[in-house]
Design an enzyme around this catalytic site. Structure first.
Site, PDB file in Angstrom:
ATOM      1  N   GLY B  12       0.830  -1.211   0.000  1.00  0.00           N
ATOM      2  CA  GLY B  12       0.000   0.000   0.000  1.00  0.00           C
ATOM      3  C   GLY B  12       0.857   1.250   0.000  1.00  0.00           C
ATOM      4  O   GLY B  12       1.872   1.306   0.674  1.00  0.00           O
ATOM      5  N   ILE B 142       1.548   3.045   6.274  1.00  0.00           N
ATOM      6  CA  ILE B 142       0.745   3.940   7.121  1.00  0.00           C
ATOM      7  C   ILE B 142       0.286   3.190   8.367  1.00  0.00           C
ATOM      8  O   ILE B 142       0.021   3.807   9.384  1.00  0.00           O
ATOM      9  CB  ILE B 142      -0.490   4.513   6.393  1.00  0.00           C
ATOM     10  CG1 ILE B 142      -1.469   3.427   5.935  1.00  0.00           C
ATOM     11  CG2 ILE B 142      -0.083   5.384   5.218  1.00  0.00           C
ATOM     12  CD1 ILE B 142      -2.833   3.972   5.525  1.00  0.00           C
ATOM     13  N   ASP B 143       0.204   1.863   8.301  1.00  0.00           N
ATOM     14  CA  ASP B 143      -0.372   1.091   9.407  1.00  0.00           C
ATOM     15  C   ASP B 143       0.526   1.029  10.641  1.00  0.00           C
ATOM     16  O   ASP B 143       0.062   0.684  11.722  1.00  0.00           O
ATOM     17  CB  ASP B 143      -0.675  -0.339   8.947  1.00  0.00           C
ATOM     18  CG  ASP B 143      -1.809  -0.374   7.943  1.00  0.00           C
ATOM     19  OD1 ASP B 143      -2.700   0.479   8.040  1.00  0.00           O
ATOM     20  OD2 ASP B 143      -1.789  -1.247   7.058  1.00  0.00           O
ATOM     21  N   MET B 189      -8.569   3.544   8.410  1.00  0.00           N
ATOM     22  CA  MET B 189      -7.892   2.325   7.964  1.00  0.00           C
ATOM     23  C   MET B 189      -7.134   1.653   9.116  1.00  0.00           C
ATOM     24  O   MET B 189      -6.858   2.261  10.145  1.00  0.00           O
ATOM     25  CB  MET B 189      -6.921   2.644   6.832  1.00  0.00           C
ATOM     26  CG  MET B 189      -7.598   2.859   5.488  1.00  0.00           C
ATOM     27  SD  MET B 189      -6.349   3.191   4.206  1.00  0.00           S
ATOM     28  CE  MET B 189      -7.341   3.022   2.716  1.00  0.00           C
ATOM     29  N   GLN B 302      -6.368   9.075   3.239  1.00  0.00           N
ATOM     30  CA  GLN B 302      -5.500   9.053   4.420  1.00  0.00           C
ATOM     31  C   GLN B 302      -4.098   8.525   4.115  1.00  0.00           C
ATOM     32  O   GLN B 302      -3.175   8.773   4.865  1.00  0.00           O
ATOM     33  CB  GLN B 302      -6.143   8.288   5.572  1.00  0.00           C
ATOM     34  CG  GLN B 302      -6.449   6.834   5.297  1.00  0.00           C
ATOM     35  CD  GLN B 302      -7.546   6.274   6.205  1.00  0.00           C
ATOM     36  OE1 GLN B 302      -7.372   6.103   7.394  1.00  0.00           O
ATOM     37  NE2 GLN B 302      -8.704   5.994   5.622  1.00  0.00           N
TER      38      GLN B 302
END
Lengths: 418, 418
Positions: B12, B142-143, B189, B302
Site C-alpha cells: 500500500g 501507514i499502518d 484504515m 489518508q
C-alpha cells in the site's frame, strides 16, 4: 453615535464562512458601530435570545486572522425558514423587539438561498412597520447555486479541496494498476447543481489526466450508457476515475442513491441514505465487468477543509463580509452583496449590491452549454470559470502539528494538559 | 568502479514513500553508483523486465524535491509474495539473472511486512548461491505495524491527515447542534492494528475536544456497550464523535463491516464490502436512538494526502531511504533499516540496521496498556508516542492552485493546453 450590528450564519457551513464574519466585525468596528453581536445558531437561536458579543472572542488581530482560517460556522448555524409575514406576524414582532432591545441598526445574515429569503422578509417587514434597521445578506455556499452573483464565497475553497483530493485519489489508484485494472468512483456534494463535481476537472494538469468521466445532476444519468463508457475506456486505460454528483438522477427522476436503497442494498435498517451513489455504481461496475472498484465519498470534509482553502476565496469572503456593513452603513437594506467578475485572465472581481428580491429562492445551475454533448464532462469554459477561484493558499496556523481554529469554548493552556 | 542500484516499491502506498525513493537515489549517486534503476510495480513488474533509469525522471534538485512531495508509489507498486526458495527456485534464478544483466550491486525494497519477506528470501538465496548482490529493506506503511522499528515512515503523515480531518469533521458537526443532537462516526484504515484510529486522539487540543470514543481492532467491540456509551454521552453533549477502525470485530470474531453485509445491508450485488463499519454503526445508532447520524470514511485519502504530510515524516522517510544504500554500501545484506526513538521531548530519533529475519511477517499491535480499561480510548502514553511524528509541514509546490506531483508520464507545456 451609531448603535450596534447583529450578524448571523445560516445553512451549510463552508471553509470561509468565518472569513466573512471577520470582515463584518472589522468593518463594523472601523465604521464606528458600538458592539457587534453574533446570533448563536442563526435566527433560530436568536429567537431564543441566544447571542454573544463578538468582542469577547475577537480580542486582537491574531484572533481575527485565526477566525479567517476557521471552518464551519463559528457562531453555529441553523436551517430555519421564517414564515411569510401574513402567516405569522408574531415571529416578526419578536425579532424586532429583540433588535430594539439590543439597539441593532444593522442586521447581516451570511448564508445561501434560504438566508436571503430571511433578509427579504425582515426588510419587507421593516418597510411595512417603518422600523429603522437595515438588513443585508452576505452570500455563502459551497454549492455555488446563488443567482446574480458570479460565484459564492465557499465555492472556491471546496473546489480546490475537491480537485486536490481528486489528484491524490487518482495518483493512489495508478500505483496499483499492474496487470489489474481498477475503476474508482468519487462522490461529490451538490444535490441539484453540478458546480462542485465539475471542479474535479481541474485535476487535469500536466501531471494528471484528471477524471475520465464527470456526471452532473443537470443532465439525466443513463446507467447503461455509463457502463458502456466505462467498458470502452477500460480497453484503452487500466485505471478509470469517474466523478459523480450525489444528486444524479435517471431519466425517470429517481436518484441513483435511492435506486441503491430501493432495489437491493438499503442500509441495515432500511433508511433512505442520501449518500451512496458512488457505492452503488462501484458495486454495479464490479458486478457487470468483474473489475476491482472503489467508492470514495468526500463527505463533510469538502466544506470544512480550511487547511486547503483558496486564498482568493478567503479574501473575497472577507471583502464581501465588510461590504455588507458598508452597504448598510450607506443606507441600503433588503440587498445582498454580490461578486461581479471583471475578467478571467488576469482574474479581477468587484463587489456589487443587488436587490434581494431578485435573488431569493432562485437556484443557479451549470449551463447546459458548459457540459459536453454526451453529458459526461465539463467544457473548457467551465474550467476557465472555476480556475481563478481556487488560486492561492493561506498557511494554516499550525499548533502542535495541526491547524488551529478560533472557537468559543477555547480551553486555556493552564487548564489543558498538552 | 561501482555498479548499479535497483530500487522498488511494494504494498500500500503512503504520502512519503517517494521521499524514501528520493533518499535512495540521492545517496546512491553520492556514493558513486553508476545507475539507479527503478522496478516498475515492484518485484512483480521487475520479473517481467519492467524497469526504468531514474535519472531520466530525476534530472535536477527541483525534481528531487517534487518527488519528496508526491504521494503514492512513483514507480508503481504490487502485492506479490515470492515463493519459498524450496518451492520454486526458477523465480529466484530469473531475478538473479536480471540483476546480473543490469550489473546490480544493491537491491533496495521499500515496503511493509511482505516486502521484508522478499528481502529475507532474496538475501537468503544470495547466501546459498554466493551471489554478490546486497539486499536491504526500507520500512514503509501507514499502518505502523512493523516490528523492531519505533515507527514506520508514512504513519506520521497519515496520522496528521487523520487528526486534522477529525478536527474539521468535529467543527462541522458542532455547527449544526442547536436543538438537535447528532452522532458522527469516522472510519479509519487499519485492519489489525489501531495506530491510525488512535491518532484521532491528537485532535484533542485547546480548540477541540477530539473524538469522544475511539475503538481499536486490538480490543473486541461490544455493540451493546457502544450504544450504551453513546446514549450516556448524549445526556451530556449534543454532538458525539466516535472513531472506529475498519477492522473492529465482535467477541466472536466477526468484523462489524461483515455484520452489516451478512445481516441486512449487503451491497446491491451481495458482495462483501471491506468498508462500511461506520455506515453500519451510524445506521444502528439512528435506528436505536432516533438521532441524526453521519458516517465519514477517509478512504484512500489518508494514505495519499501529501499536501498535509508531516515534515518529520518526510524527512525521516528521506533519511531512511538514504540509509539503506549506506548500509548496503558498507556491506550489509538481509537487513532492514529502522528508526530508533532517542527521546520523546524534544523528539530525537536515530537510524539503525536490523536483521530482516527478526522483522519479516511480524505485526506490531498497539499495546493493551496504551488503550484504556473500557477499550474505548487511547491513553496519554499513546498520544505522547504519536505526537512528535505529526509535527511540521512541507509547503506543497502549488501550480495553478493545486499541489504538483512528479509523475512518469508528465505532459509538457507545449503539448498541454493550460
Amino acid at each position: 453615535m451609531k448603535g450596534n450590528v447583529l450578524v448571523g450564519q445560516s445553512g451549510g457551513p463552508t471553509a470561509v464562512i468565518n472569513s466573512s464574519l471577520a470582515g463584518v466585525f472589522k468593518t463594523a468596528k472601523e465604521r464606528g458601530y458600538q458592539k457587534v453581536y453574533g446570533m448563536r445558531f442563526g435566527i433560530q437561536g436568536f429567537l431564543d435570545e441566544q447571542y454573544v458579543d463578538l468582542s469577547d472572542y475577537i480580542r486582537n488581530e491574531l484572533e481575527l486572522e485565526l477566525l479567517k482560517r476557521t471552518p464551519s460556522a463559528f457562531l453555529g448555524t441553523c436551517r430555519y425558514k421564517l414564515p411569510e409575514i401574513h402567516e405569522d406576524k408574531e415571529v416578526f414582532d419578536k425579532v424586532f423587539a429583540l433588535l430594539d432591545k439590543l439597539d441593532i441598526e444593522v442586521f447581516i445574515y451570511i448564508g445561501g438561498n434560504d438566508s436571503m429569503d430571511t433578509i427579504r422578509k425582515l426588510s419587507d417587514y421593516a418597510l411595512l412597520t417603518g422600523a429603522k434597521q437595515r438588513f443585508v445578506g452576505c452570500p455563502k455556499t459551497i454549492d455555488n447555486d446563488l443567482a446574480i452573483t458570479d460565484h459564492t464565497p465557499g465555492f472556491g475553497s471546496a473546489a480546490k479541496y475537491i480537485a486536490a483530493s481528486t489528484k491524490e485519489v487518482i495518483r493512489d489508484a495508478l500505483g496499483f494498476s499492474y496487470k489489474k485494472k481498477n475503476v474508482n468512483i468519487i462522490e461529490i456534494m451538490g444535490r441539484n447543481a453540478g458546480w462542485l463535481v465539475g471542479a474535479t476537472a481541474l485535476a487535469r494538469q500536466e501531471d494528471c489526466d484528471g477524471p475520465d468521466l464527470i456526471y452532473l445532476p443537470e443532465v439525466s444519468f443513463d446507467i447503461e450508457a455509463f457502463v458502456e463508457r466505462v467498458t470502452g475506456l477500460l480497453e484503452k486505460k487500466d485505471v478509470i476515475v469517474a466523478a459523480v454528483s450525489e444528486g444524479i438522477r435517471t431519466a425517470d427522476g429517481a436518484y441513483v442513491c435511492e435506486l441503491a436503497d430501493g432495489a437491493h442494498s438499503k442500509d441495515a435498517f432500511g433508511h433512505i441514505q442520501m449518500t451512496g451513489t458512488a457505492s452503488y455504481l462501484a458495486g454495479l461496475v464490479h458486478e457487470r465487468l468483474g473489475i476491482k472498484t472503489r467508492a470514495v465519498e468526500l463527505s463533510t470534509l469538502q466544506r470544512a477543509a480550511a487547511h486547503l482553502a483558496s486564498r482568493v476565496d478567503v479574501d473575497e469572503a472577507f471583502a464581501v463580509g465588510g461590504a455588507t456593513v458598508k452597504a448598510a452603513d450607506e443606507g441600503s437594506s433588503g440587498v445582498m452583496v454580490v461578486i461581479d467578475r471583471v475578467s478571467d485572465d488576469p482574474y479581477q472581481s468587484a463587489i456589487g449590491v443587488y436587490d434581494v428580491h431578485r435573488i431569493a429562492n432562485g437556484e443557479k445551475l451549470v449551463p447546459r452549454s458548459w457540459i459536453n454533448a454526451a453529458g459526461d464532462y465539463v467544457t473548457d469554459e467551465f474550467v476557465s470559470y472555476v480556475k481563478p477561484l481556487i488560486q492561492g493558499h493561506y498557511n494554516p496556523m499550525m499548533v502542535a502539528g495541526l491547524p488551529r481554529h478560533l472557537v468559543m469554548n477555547q480551553k486555556n493552556y493552564s487548564d489543558y494538559q498538552i
